[in-house]
Design a protein around this motif. Structure first.
Motif, short mmCIF file in Angstrom:
data_model
loop_
_atom_site.label_atom_id
_atom_site.label_comp_id
_atom_site.label_asym_id
_atom_site.label_seq_id
_atom_site.Cartn_x
_atom_site.Cartn_y
_atom_site.Cartn_z
N VAL A 214 18.25 27.54 43.76
CA VAL A 214 18.57 27.98 42.40
C VAL A 214 17.44 27.60 41.44
O VAL A 214 17.18 28.32 40.46
CB VAL A 214 19.91 27.38 41.92
CG1 VAL A 214 19.83 25.86 41.75
CG2 VAL A 214 20.37 28.04 40.62
N VAL A 215 16.73 26.51 41.71
CA VAL A 215 15.57 26.15 40.88
C VAL A 215 14.47 27.19 41.07
O VAL A 215 13.82 27.61 40.11
CB VAL A 215 15.07 24.74 41.24
CG1 VAL A 215 13.80 24.40 40.44
CG2 VAL A 215 16.15 23.70 40.97
N GLU B 290 11.54 32.03 38.92
CA GLU B 290 11.29 33.47 38.95
C GLU B 290 11.83 34.16 37.71
O GLU B 290 11.34 35.23 37.31
CB GLU B 290 11.90 34.07 40.21
CG GLU B 290 11.19 33.59 41.49
CD GLU B 290 11.92 33.97 42.77
OE1 GLU B 290 12.98 34.62 42.67
OE2 GLU B 290 11.45 33.59 43.86
N SER B 291 12.83 33.54 37.04
CA SER B 291 13.40 34.16 35.84
C SER B 291 12.43 34.18 34.66
O SER B 291 12.66 34.91 33.69
CB SER B 291 14.69 33.43 35.43
OG SER B 291 14.42 32.17 34.81
N PHE B 292 11.36 33.39 34.72
CA PHE B 292 10.34 33.46 33.67
C PHE B 292 9.74 34.86 33.59
O PHE B 292 9.22 35.27 32.57
CB PHE B 292 9.22 32.44 33.92
CG PHE B 292 9.54 31.04 33.49
CD1 PHE B 292 9.49 30.68 32.15
CD2 PHE B 292 9.90 30.07 34.42
CE1 PHE B 292 9.76 29.37 31.75
CE2 PHE B 292 10.17 28.77 34.03
CZ PHE B 292 10.11 28.42 32.70
N ILE C 14 23.26 33.13 37.25
CA ILE C 14 22.48 31.90 37.37
C ILE C 14 23.36 30.68 37.16
O ILE C 14 23.29 29.70 37.92
CB ILE C 14 21.31 31.89 36.36
CG1 ILE C 14 20.25 32.93 36.75
CG2 ILE C 14 20.69 30.50 36.28
CD1 ILE C 14 19.45 32.58 37.99
N SER C 15 24.20 30.70 36.13
CA SER C 15 25.04 29.53 35.85
C SER C 15 26.01 29.28 36.99
O SER C 15 26.31 28.12 37.33
CB SER C 15 25.81 29.71 34.53
OG SER C 15 26.75 30.77 34.62
N ASN C 16 26.51 30.34 37.62
CA ASN C 16 27.40 30.18 38.76
C ASN C 16 26.68 29.54 39.95
O ASN C 16 27.26 28.71 40.67
CB ASN C 16 27.98 31.54 39.18
CG ASN C 16 28.98 32.08 38.18
OD1 ASN C 16 29.57 31.31 37.41
ND2 ASN C 16 29.18 33.38 38.17
N LYS C 17 25.42 29.90 40.14
CA LYS C 17 24.65 29.33 41.24
C LYS C 17 24.32 27.86 40.98
O LYS C 17 24.32 27.04 41.90
CB LYS C 17 23.37 30.14 41.46
CG LYS C 17 23.64 31.50 42.09
CD LYS C 17 22.35 32.27 42.33
CE LYS C 17 22.65 33.61 43.00
NZ LYS C 17 21.41 34.40 43.24
N ARG D 84 17.68 26.26 31.59
CA ARG D 84 16.63 26.43 32.59
C ARG D 84 15.70 25.22 32.61
O ARG D 84 15.35 24.71 33.68
CB ARG D 84 15.82 27.70 32.31
CG ARG D 84 14.67 27.91 33.29
CD ARG D 84 14.06 29.30 33.17
NE ARG D 84 13.54 29.55 31.83
CZ ARG D 84 13.10 30.73 31.42
NH1 ARG D 84 13.14 31.77 32.23
NH2 ARG D 84 12.64 30.89 30.19
N THR D 85 15.31 24.73 31.43
CA THR D 85 14.46 23.55 31.36
C THR D 85 15.14 22.35 32.00
O THR D 85 14.51 21.59 32.75
CB THR D 85 14.10 23.24 29.89
OG1 THR D 85 13.37 24.34 29.34
CG2 THR D 85 13.25 21.98 29.79
N MET D 86 16.42 22.17 31.71
CA MET D 86 17.17 21.04 32.28
C MET D 86 17.22 21.12 33.81
O MET D 86 17.00 20.12 34.51
CB MET D 86 18.60 21.04 31.74
CG MET D 86 18.76 20.65 30.30
SD MET D 86 20.52 20.77 29.83
CE MET D 86 20.48 20.07 28.20
N VAL D 87 17.52 22.30 34.32
CA VAL D 87 17.64 22.47 35.78
C VAL D 87 16.27 22.30 36.45
O VAL D 87 16.16 21.65 37.49
CB VAL D 87 18.25 23.84 36.12
CG1 VAL D 87 18.25 24.07 37.63
CG2 VAL D 87 19.67 23.94 35.59
#
Length: 275
Positions: free
Chosen positions: A19-20, A25-27, A37-40, A82-85
């Motif tokens: 998931v990270v 890749e989401s950038f 994403i939140s579910n993953k 995203r930054t936190m993950v």
């Protein structure tokens, strides 16, 4: 050890959760599915626990308890989640050798990230969370080098402690430096090219064309951190400010100079990951 050999040591290379990798890749994706994403993220219990601890910390000051990654997105925004993950996943991926102060390494990296985010606010069309990520990862190559070639790197650590400039020492002795290694790792982790270039060009952002705006941001962030470590006054910081770099990236230095005192108390909000 050659740089190629560093990456040939596959068993020593850091592995990040899937998931990270998707968040990296989401950038590149302007139409990312935040619910997916939140579910993953929620499926990774260890990662979720770290993220929720961060989201509920005083730093973010949310109005109610964040109980799941979806709440974090709603209250803090996708970019902050995203930054936190990313921070949670990357810090957990590295196991530095005995004698290396990994806590200090990440504390300093988060500080550069926070300064990079602050600088980005004064640079047109510079995303603040992207700048934070680049700053946070600016010396990731140094950590990898300590993992893979601890004995070889010790002499460089000693020379730096005596006042040597680290990237110059590494290039002189090895033919490459931690920025080169970090950029290669960012490439393998599939970060966007602009973020790879930011890490690669951080020591000399002016030497490559086109000029890397994010590399300039990192350069100035490192300048500010060093200035604070020297206990410089705001006047000294402004007097010695790397103006050529600031001008090249289009930084509004007039506004930044007026706010430079704020850089003394910046916090990333991520240090609880180190506890």
């Amino acid at each position: 050890m050659s740089m190629a050999n560093i990456f040939a040591e596959s068993q020593a290379l850091p592995h990040i959760p899937r998931v990270v990798q998707e968040l990296i890749e989401s950038f590149r994706d302007d139409d990312v599915n935040v619910d997916e994403i939140s579910n993953k993220v929620a499926l990774d219990q260890a990662l979720t626990a770290k993220v929720l601890r961060l989201a509920n910390s005083a730093h973010y000051g949310v109005s109610r308890t964040v109980s799941n990654p979806h709440d974090a997105i709603m209250l803090l925004g996708f970019n902050t989640l995203r930054t936190m993950v990313l921070a949670s996943g990357v810090t957990g991926a590295f196991k530095a050798p005995e004698g290396f102060d990994q806590r200090k390494f990440w504390h300093d990296s988060f500080a550069i990230g926070a300064l990079s985010k602050w600088i980005a606010a004064y640079v047109k069309d510079c995303d603040r969370e992207t700048a934070f990520t680049c700053g946070m990862l600016h010396s990731i190559g140094m950590l990898l080098m300590h993992m893979v070639m601890a004995d070889e790197i010790k002499s460089i650590d000693d020379a730096e402690a005596m006042g040597g400039k680290r990237d110059t020492l590494e290039t002189s002795l090895l033919g490459y430096n931690y920025a080169d290694v970090g950029a290669e790792l960012a490439k393998r982790w599939k970060f966007p090219e602009e973020m790879q270039q930011a890490i690669l060009q951080q020591h000399h952002p002016e030497t490559d064309q086109p000029y890397s705006k994010l590399a300039g941001v990192i350069y100035i962030a490192k300048y500010l951190k060093e200035a604070h470590e020297k206990d410089w006054t705001d006047e000294q910081i402004i007097e010695h400010f790397p103006l050529a770099v600031a001008e090249a990236i289009g930084m509004d230095t007039t506004r930044a100079y007026a706010d430079v005192a704020k850089t003394n108390s910046l916090e990333s909000g991520l240090d609880s990951l180190l506890e």
